[in-house]
Scaffold this motif. Structure first.
Motif, PDB file in Angstrom:
ATOM      1  N   PHE A  10       0.816  -1.242  -0.148  1.00  0.00           N
ATOM      2  CA  PHE A  10      -0.103   0.005  -0.086  1.00  0.00           C
ATOM      3  C   PHE A  10       0.851   1.288   0.134  1.00  0.00           C
ATOM      4  CE2 PHE A  10      -3.081  -3.062   1.470  1.00  0.00           C
ATOM      5  CZ  PHE A  10      -4.349  -2.667   0.875  1.00  0.00           C
ATOM      6  N   TYR A  11       0.428   2.405  -0.776  1.00  0.00           N
ATOM      7  CA  TYR A  11       1.169   3.324  -0.948  1.00  0.00           C
ATOM      8  C   TYR A  11       0.465   4.674  -0.290  1.00  0.00           C
ATOM      9  CZ  TYR A  11       3.912   0.846  -4.355  1.00  0.00           C
ATOM     10  OH  TYR A  11       4.702   0.038  -5.078  1.00  0.00           O
ATOM     11  N   SER A  12      -0.802   4.202   0.014  1.00  0.00           N
ATOM     12  CA  SER A  12      -1.535   5.474   0.738  1.00  0.00           C
ATOM     13  C   SER A  12      -2.469   4.621   1.973  1.00  0.00           C
ATOM     14  CB  SER A  12      -2.540   5.931  -0.138  1.00  0.00           C
ATOM     15  OG  SER A  12      -3.553   5.130  -0.692  1.00  0.00           O
ATOM     16  N   GLU A  13      -3.143   5.409   3.001  1.00  0.00           N
ATOM     17  CA  GLU A  13      -3.685   4.731   3.737  1.00  0.00           C
ATOM     18  C   GLU A  13      -4.942   3.988   3.168  1.00  0.00           C
ATOM     19  OE1 GLU A  13      -4.805   7.509   6.846  1.00  0.00           O
ATOM     20  OE2 GLU A  13      -2.927   8.302   6.984  1.00  0.00           O
ATOM     21  N   TRP A  14      -5.567   2.946   4.004  1.00  0.00           N
ATOM     22  CA  TRP A  14      -6.814   2.202   3.293  1.00  0.00           C
ATOM     23  C   TRP A  14      -7.455   1.737   4.315  1.00  0.00           C
ATOM     24  CZ3 TRP A  14      -6.231  -3.034   4.615  1.00  0.00           C
ATOM     25  CH2 TRP A  14      -4.935  -3.581   5.402  1.00  0.00           C
ATOM     26  N   HIS A  15      -8.924   1.377   3.644  1.00  0.00           N
ATOM     27  CA  HIS A  15      -9.893   1.122   4.623  1.00  0.00           C
ATOM     28  C   HIS A  15     -10.493  -0.148   4.200  1.00  0.00           C
ATOM     29  CE1 HIS A  15     -12.958   1.574   7.364  1.00  0.00           C
ATOM     30  NE2 HIS A  15     -13.939   1.092   6.664  1.00  0.00           N
ATOM     31  N   THR A  16     -10.589  -1.305   4.692  1.00  0.00           N
ATOM     32  CA  THR A  16     -11.508  -2.504   4.440  1.00  0.00           C
ATOM     33  C   THR A  16     -12.388  -2.544   5.911  1.00  0.00           C
ATOM     34  OG1 THR A  16      -9.803  -3.872   5.448  1.00  0.00           O
ATOM     35  CG2 THR A  16      -9.885  -3.584   2.875  1.00  0.00           C
ATOM     36  N   TYR A  39      -5.690  -6.682   8.356  1.00  0.00           N
ATOM     37  CA  TYR A  39      -5.780  -8.076   7.143  1.00  0.00           C
ATOM     38  C   TYR A  39      -6.747  -7.743   6.314  1.00  0.00           C
ATOM     39  CZ  TYR A  39      -9.793 -10.689   9.068  1.00  0.00           C
ATOM     40  OH  TYR A  39     -11.128 -11.124   9.411  1.00  0.00           O
ATOM     41  N   ILE A  40      -6.651  -8.543   5.241  1.00  0.00           N
ATOM     42  CA  ILE A  40      -7.845  -8.501   4.101  1.00  0.00           C
ATOM     43  C   ILE A  40      -8.308  -9.924   4.009  1.00  0.00           C
ATOM     44  CG2 ILE A  40      -8.464  -7.997   1.656  1.00  0.00           C
ATOM     45  CD1 ILE A  40      -5.780  -6.042   1.639  1.00  0.00           C
ATOM     46  N   PRO A  41      -9.615 -10.094   4.236  1.00  0.00           N
ATOM     47  CA  PRO A  41     -10.112 -11.524   4.020  1.00  0.00           C
ATOM     48  C   PRO A  41     -10.011 -11.916   2.498  1.00  0.00           C
ATOM     49  CG  PRO A  41     -11.558  -9.970   5.135  1.00  0.00           C
ATOM     50  CD  PRO A  41     -10.690  -9.154   4.532  1.00  0.00           C
ATOM     51  N   GLY A  42      -9.511 -13.224   2.363  1.00  0.00           N
ATOM     52  CA  GLY A  42      -9.702 -13.919   1.276  1.00  0.00           C
ATOM     53  C   GLY A  42     -10.553 -13.841   0.145  1.00  0.00           C
ATOM     54  N   ARG A  43     -11.864 -13.815   0.741  1.00  0.00           N
ATOM     55  CA  ARG A  43     -13.189 -13.567   0.070  1.00  0.00           C
ATOM     56  C   ARG A  43     -13.062 -12.321  -0.730  1.00  0.00           C
ATOM     57  NH1 ARG A  43     -14.917 -13.112   5.440  1.00  0.00           N
ATOM     58  NH2 ARG A  43     -15.896 -11.287   5.879  1.00  0.00           N
ATOM     59  N   THR A  44     -12.448 -11.151   0.019  1.00  0.00           N
ATOM     60  CA  THR A  44     -12.666  -9.833  -0.576  1.00  0.00           C
ATOM     61  C   THR A  44     -11.652  -9.988  -1.652  1.00  0.00           C
ATOM     62  OG1 THR A  44     -13.113  -8.774   1.632  1.00  0.00           O
ATOM     63  CG2 THR A  44     -11.767  -7.417   0.073  1.00  0.00           C
ATOM     64  N   LEU A  45     -10.435 -10.450  -1.514  1.00  0.00           N
ATOM     65  CA  LEU A  45      -9.311 -10.465  -2.644  1.00  0.00           C
ATOM     66  C   LEU A  45      -9.686 -11.354  -3.687  1.00  0.00           C
ATOM     67  CD1 LEU A  45      -6.180 -11.155  -0.192  1.00  0.00           C
ATOM     68  CD2 LEU A  45      -6.716  -9.242  -1.584  1.00  0.00           C
ATOM     69  N   CYS A  95      -9.768 -22.805  -6.666  1.00  0.00           N
ATOM     70  CA  CYS A  95      -8.542 -22.343  -6.097  1.00  0.00           C
ATOM     71  C   CYS A  95      -9.069 -21.895  -4.633  1.00  0.00           C
ATOM     72  CB  CYS A  95      -8.039 -20.926  -6.598  1.00  0.00           C
ATOM     73  SG  CYS A  95      -7.225 -21.510  -8.164  1.00  0.00           S
ATOM     74  N   PHE A  96      -8.378 -21.756  -3.605  1.00  0.00           N
ATOM     75  CA  PHE A  96      -8.449 -21.355  -2.263  1.00  0.00           C
ATOM     76  C   PHE A  96      -7.586 -19.884  -2.060  1.00  0.00           C
ATOM     77  CE2 PHE A  96      -7.209 -20.689   2.063  1.00  0.00           C
ATOM     78  CZ  PHE A  96      -8.447 -20.486   2.871  1.00  0.00           C
ATOM     79  N   PHE A  97      -8.083 -18.868  -1.621  1.00  0.00           N
ATOM     80  CA  PHE A  97      -7.743 -17.570  -1.471  1.00  0.00           C
ATOM     81  C   PHE A  97      -7.467 -17.287  -0.071  1.00  0.00           C
ATOM     82  CE2 PHE A  97      -9.144 -17.444  -5.834  1.00  0.00           C
ATOM     83  CZ  PHE A  97      -8.699 -16.757  -6.421  1.00  0.00           C
ATOM     84  N   SER A  98      -6.348 -17.351   0.350  1.00  0.00           N
ATOM     85  CA  SER A  98      -6.016 -16.878   2.002  1.00  0.00           C
ATOM     86  C   SER A  98      -6.359 -15.484   2.177  1.00  0.00           C
ATOM     87  CB  SER A  98      -4.631 -17.447   2.277  1.00  0.00           C
ATOM     88  OG  SER A  98      -3.716 -16.335   1.800  1.00  0.00           O
ATOM     89  N   ASN A  99      -6.306 -15.350   3.543  1.00  0.00           N
ATOM     90  CA  ASN A  99      -6.175 -13.700   3.920  1.00  0.00           C
ATOM     91  C   ASN A  99      -4.911 -13.212   3.687  1.00  0.00           C
ATOM     92  OD1 ASN A  99      -8.844 -14.436   5.086  1.00  0.00           O
ATOM     93  ND2 ASN A  99      -7.978 -14.708   7.038  1.00  0.00           N
TER      94      ASN A  99
END
Length: 199
Positions: A10-16, A39-45, A95-99
């Motif tokens: 990330f190059y700027s602040e972020w909000h999930t 962290y970012i949930p795998g389902r979001t990714l 496929c499985f997407f991890s956090n």
């Protein structure tokens, strides 16, 4: 099948969003793990990468078979063109997407030294009337995460060069992540982490 390892810088602040508030203090909190770390949930990714793949499909950079194999098929439509009530895909992707999480070293240092609170800031915003006066009741204070690097993986990924190229196209397509992207939040870079034997 193989495992795809990648980073999100990330190059700027972020909000999930977590969907939670802290009462009158913050209108929107970010999602955190049990130790209070970002962290970012795998389902979001998965959703973000699928959207990128579908966009790239229109430019013939990702093919339909790749999308179906990796992400699965969306719920079937009824005869009237409406989606069925089921929220599960009609065909599940392979496929499985991890956090996406901080590196193990950073997590350990943050936990041992109780540094989790330093990963976050609060950002205030309001809506302005045409007269230049703030609209009554429009003040919102959002929690954001400071710029940092997270790591994630995709397991059971097709072990062929074409699929690897297509997921790299998806990584390159994504430039921002999370909420308020149009206000400068979430500027990021996804990068494929190659194994030693692939360098």
């Amino acid at each position: 099948m193989t495992t795809i390892n990648y980073s999100i810088q990330f190059y700027s602040e972020w909000h999930t969003g977590s969907g939670l508030t802290s009462g009158s203090d913050l209108s929107a909190l970010v999602i955190k793990d049990k130790n209070g770390l970002p962290y970012i949930p795998g389902r979001t990714l998965k959703g973000l990468l699928r959207e990128a793949a579908e966009d790239l499909n229109t430019f013939e950079q990702c093919d339909q078979k790749f999308i179906e194999d990796v992400f699965g098929l969306p719920p079937k439509e009824t005869e009237k063109g409406e989606q069925s009530e089921s929220k599960e895909p009609s065909i599940k992707g392979n496929c499985f997407f991890s956090n996406a999480t901080l590196s193990d070293d950073i997590e350990l240092i943050a936990k041992e030294n109780q540094l989790s609170k330093f990963f976050y800031r609060s950002v205030a915003s309001t809506s302005i009337e045409e007269s230049g006066v703030a609209r009554k009741g429009s003040l919102r204070t959002m929690e954001t995460t400071i710029p940092c690097t997270l790591y994630a993986e995709i397991t059971e990924f097709p072990d062929d060069q074409k699929s690897k190229e297509q997921i790299e196209y998806c990584f390159q397509w994504i430039k921002r992540l999370g909420q308020n992207r149009h206000r400068g939040l979430g500027r990021c870079h996804f990068e494929f982490i190659k194994k030693e034997d692939e360098k």
